[in-house]
Scaffold this motif. Structure first.
Motif, PDB file in Angstrom:
ATOM      1  N   VAL A 160       0.090   6.177   4.267  1.00  0.00           N
ATOM      2  CA  VAL A 160      -1.296   6.831   4.296  1.00  0.00           C
ATOM      3  C   VAL A 160      -1.575   6.719   5.557  1.00  0.00           C
ATOM      4  O   VAL A 160      -1.799   5.393   6.318  1.00  0.00           O
ATOM      5  CB  VAL A 160      -1.979   6.334   3.489  1.00  0.00           C
ATOM      6  CG1 VAL A 160      -3.622   6.745   3.406  1.00  0.00           C
ATOM      7  CG2 VAL A 160      -1.787   6.124   2.052  1.00  0.00           C
ATOM      8  N   VAL A 169      -7.568  12.205   6.781  1.00  0.00           N
ATOM      9  CA  VAL A 169      -6.148  11.808   6.097  1.00  0.00           C
ATOM     10  C   VAL A 169      -5.337  12.884   6.752  1.00  0.00           C
ATOM     11  O   VAL A 169      -5.002  13.810   6.377  1.00  0.00           O
ATOM     12  CB  VAL A 169      -6.062  12.061   4.547  1.00  0.00           C
ATOM     13  CG1 VAL A 169      -4.684  11.656   4.215  1.00  0.00           C
ATOM     14  CG2 VAL A 169      -7.166  10.818   3.934  1.00  0.00           C
ATOM     15  N   MET A 172      -0.372  11.662   3.812  1.00  0.00           N
ATOM     16  CA  MET A 172      -0.138  10.945   2.263  1.00  0.00           C
ATOM     17  C   MET A 172       1.040  11.291   1.765  1.00  0.00           C
ATOM     18  O   MET A 172       1.351  12.195   0.927  1.00  0.00           O
ATOM     19  CB  MET A 172      -1.294  11.393   1.542  1.00  0.00           C
ATOM     20  CG  MET A 172      -1.434  10.562   0.110  1.00  0.00           C
ATOM     21  SD  MET A 172      -2.896  10.734  -0.777  1.00  0.00           S
ATOM     22  CE  MET A 172      -4.129   9.690   0.226  1.00  0.00           C
ATOM     23  N   ALA A 203       0.584   6.539  -3.406  1.00  0.00           N
ATOM     24  CA  ALA A 203      -0.119   6.303  -2.252  1.00  0.00           C
ATOM     25  C   ALA A 203      -1.670   6.060  -2.774  1.00  0.00           C
ATOM     26  O   ALA A 203      -2.284   4.992  -2.376  1.00  0.00           O
ATOM     27  CB  ALA A 203      -0.520   7.481  -1.243  1.00  0.00           C
ATOM     28  N   THR A 204      -1.979   6.504  -4.154  1.00  0.00           N
ATOM     29  CA  THR A 204      -3.207   6.442  -4.763  1.00  0.00           C
ATOM     30  C   THR A 204      -2.954   5.679  -6.252  1.00  0.00           C
ATOM     31  O   THR A 204      -4.278   5.144  -6.661  1.00  0.00           O
ATOM     32  CB  THR A 204      -3.829   7.564  -4.809  1.00  0.00           C
ATOM     33  OG1 THR A 204      -3.098   8.696  -5.672  1.00  0.00           O
ATOM     34  CG2 THR A 204      -4.384   8.344  -3.289  1.00  0.00           C
ATOM     35  N   LEU A 341      -3.412   3.358  -0.198  1.00  0.00           N
ATOM     36  CA  LEU A 341      -4.538   3.892   0.494  1.00  0.00           C
ATOM     37  C   LEU A 341      -5.636   2.712   0.733  1.00  0.00           C
ATOM     38  O   LEU A 341      -6.203   2.809   1.701  1.00  0.00           O
ATOM     39  CB  LEU A 341      -5.365   4.959  -0.626  1.00  0.00           C
ATOM     40  CG  LEU A 341      -6.696   5.647  -0.297  1.00  0.00           C
ATOM     41  CD1 LEU A 341      -6.612   6.167   1.065  1.00  0.00           C
ATOM     42  CD2 LEU A 341      -7.308   6.279  -1.382  1.00  0.00           C
TER      43      LEU A 341
END
Length: 485
Positions: A160, A169, A172, A203-204, A341
């Motif tokens: 990220v 951003v 990602m 990433a999340t 993240l």
């Protein structure tokens, strides 16, 4: 006679108003309730008839577009993704039969042209044609390509990259990725692959032990609370007895009395374990929460696709009044799990003089006539630390890269601030249950004296360390972004 005509006319107008009112309510104001009824297939058909807006990168590369199929009343629009798996995350997919995900889902209203309630009412009542808006994202095509290529070589993981001052951003990337074009044909396979889990945006949604990257948060708590200054020394022996179990430095090295810069440069476990105990649980959790822990990040993705970072007991987040091993929490162990993240947000906040901006993928919305209908207005999410503390942390993080555990993140001619992390994850079923697997990390920002990008890179199921496998990814992505400016 005239009075009777007037009364009749008024009655007809009244009936017409009622008809328009109910039609408006059913077709517009109560549209969501209608859409939720499984028996009502009309919304699915309608969505196929709307030319959904394009999604583009910051440099104009088309990520998603709609293509017409058929003619006349049989014309339908189908989603296509020209770059395949490159932007599978975080863009997601949108198909009538399979629904939508990630960015496509979060920004659905803009993409199908429903964001204006007044415009939708007019379309419904006048029979106007509904068209979707284009959305330009902040994503840097080349940096995304660099990140994914590095991850594919290193293993499963995520990267990220955030502009510290705005929250934009730029990257990602998640590996394994997937090609959204193939989702209608491979949805069952993609959703049941428990090893690669390509449909998971690591990433999340990837929750991993952050290892020593978390020492930056512990240091922030110490400085902000006044527990230490950059010159305060703590004796750091090779091993400490904590909660009945030894807490050790690498190779049991005894550092003696040292201050923050030396402790962070060499990632000294016993120093940060003691600091966490001195800071106290309330203060450490308070600092964590200011950085975004224990809350869902405010990124423009669906809430159920963005996981909270924090200390977990099974699937429940613990808080400051719950029992934890404070010393091990201070070095990024205990039951602490974070997303890439979240770690990127920590780096971004320090790079932005202590202010954490709300991370956003979208940049602007372009209506069908080519006009800018909306654009990102950067907003402050929180202020975890003061500008002075951020500066002190930056100095310590520069030492990590110039002479400490993160030398592979060095960029020629550019000062870099960062922190490595290597969390041992033996027996991890996702990695095959081996004894030597690690979760490797690097987080940081560049240039250290005038930050333009903050990045977190994480690689799972590796026998290497953060400096070996994650720091080079940081370096490559940072160089790509900085060179592209």
């Amino acid at each position: 006679m005239n009075r009777q005509i007037v009364k009749l006319f008024a009655f007809i107008v009244f009936l017409f108003a009622i008809l328009v009112g109910f039609t408006s309510y059913w077709s517009v104001f109560d549209a969501e309730a209608l859409k939720e009824k499984n028996a009502n297939k009309r919304p699915l058909l309608e969505q196929q008839q709307i030319p959904r807006g394009r999604i583009l990168t910051a440099d104009g590369t088309v990520i998603a577009k709609s293509v017409a199929k058929g003619r006349g009343a049989e014309k339908r629009y189908v989603r296509r993704y020209p770059e395949g798996s490159l932007f599978g995350h975080p863009i997601g997919y949108s198909f009538v039969r399979y629904g939508d995900s990630e960015f496509e889902q979060f920004h659905n209203e803009e993409l199908v042209g429903e964001e204006s309630e007044f415009g939708s009412i007019l379309d419904e009542l006048t029979g106007g044609t509904q068209e979707g808006n284009d959305i330009v994202t902040n994503i840097d095509s080349e940096a995304q390509r660099t990140a994914l290529a590095d991850l594919e070589e290193a293993g499963f993981g995520a990267v990220v990259a955030i502009v510290p001052q705005t929250g934009e951003v730029k990257v990602m990337a998640s590996n394994a990725s997937y090609d959204p074009n193939r989702y209608p044909y491979e949805s069952e396979k993609l959703n049941t692959n428990e090893v690669e889990t390509p449909i998971l945006n690591r990433a999340t949604q990837g929750l991993y032990p952050p290892g020593s990257t978390f020492k930056v948060v512990t240091a922030a708590a110490g400085l902000e609370s006044g527990t230490i200054t950059p010159e305060t020394t703590i004796n750091a022996p090779g091993t400490l007895e904590v909660e009945g179990t030894p807490l050790q430095n690498d190779f049991n090295e005894d550092f003696g009395p040292i201050a923050l810069d030396t402790a962070l440069t060499n990632s000294v476990n016993t120093w940060f374990g003691q600091l966490a105990q001195q800071v106290g649980q309330d203060e450490l959790f308070k600092t964590m929460e200011k950085f975004g822990f224990n809350a869902t990040p405010g990124i423009d993705l669906p809430g159920d696709e963005v996981y909270d970072s924090g200390v977990y007991e099974e699937q429940h987040l613990l808080h400051s009044n719950d029992p934890v091993d404070l010393a091990r929490l201070g070095i990024g162990q205990e039951r602490l799990l974070t997303t890439p993240l979240q770690i990127a947000e920590v780096a971004a906040a320090i790079a932005n003089k202590g202010k954490l901006m709300k991370p956003q993928i979208w940049k602007r919305v372009i209506d069908p006539d080519g006009r800018v209908a909306d654009k990102l207005d950067p907003s402050v999410y929180s202020e975890p630390v003061s500008a002075q503390t951020a500066e002190e942390l930056t100095t310590a993080m520069e030492g990590v890269v110039s002479e400490g555990t993160g030398t592979n993140a060095e960029i020629s001619g550019v000062p870099v601030a960062g922190k490595t992390g290597t969390a041992e994850t033996p027996g991890n079923k996702a990695c095959g249950g081996g004894a030597n697997e690690n979760q490797a990390w690097f987080m940081g920002f560049a240039p250290a004296d005038e930050p333009k990008i903050a990045i977190a890179a994480s690689v799972e199921c590796t026998e290497q360390f953060g400096n070996d496998v994650a720091a080079p990814i940081f370096r490559d992505v940072a160089e790509t972004i900085l060179n592209g400016e």
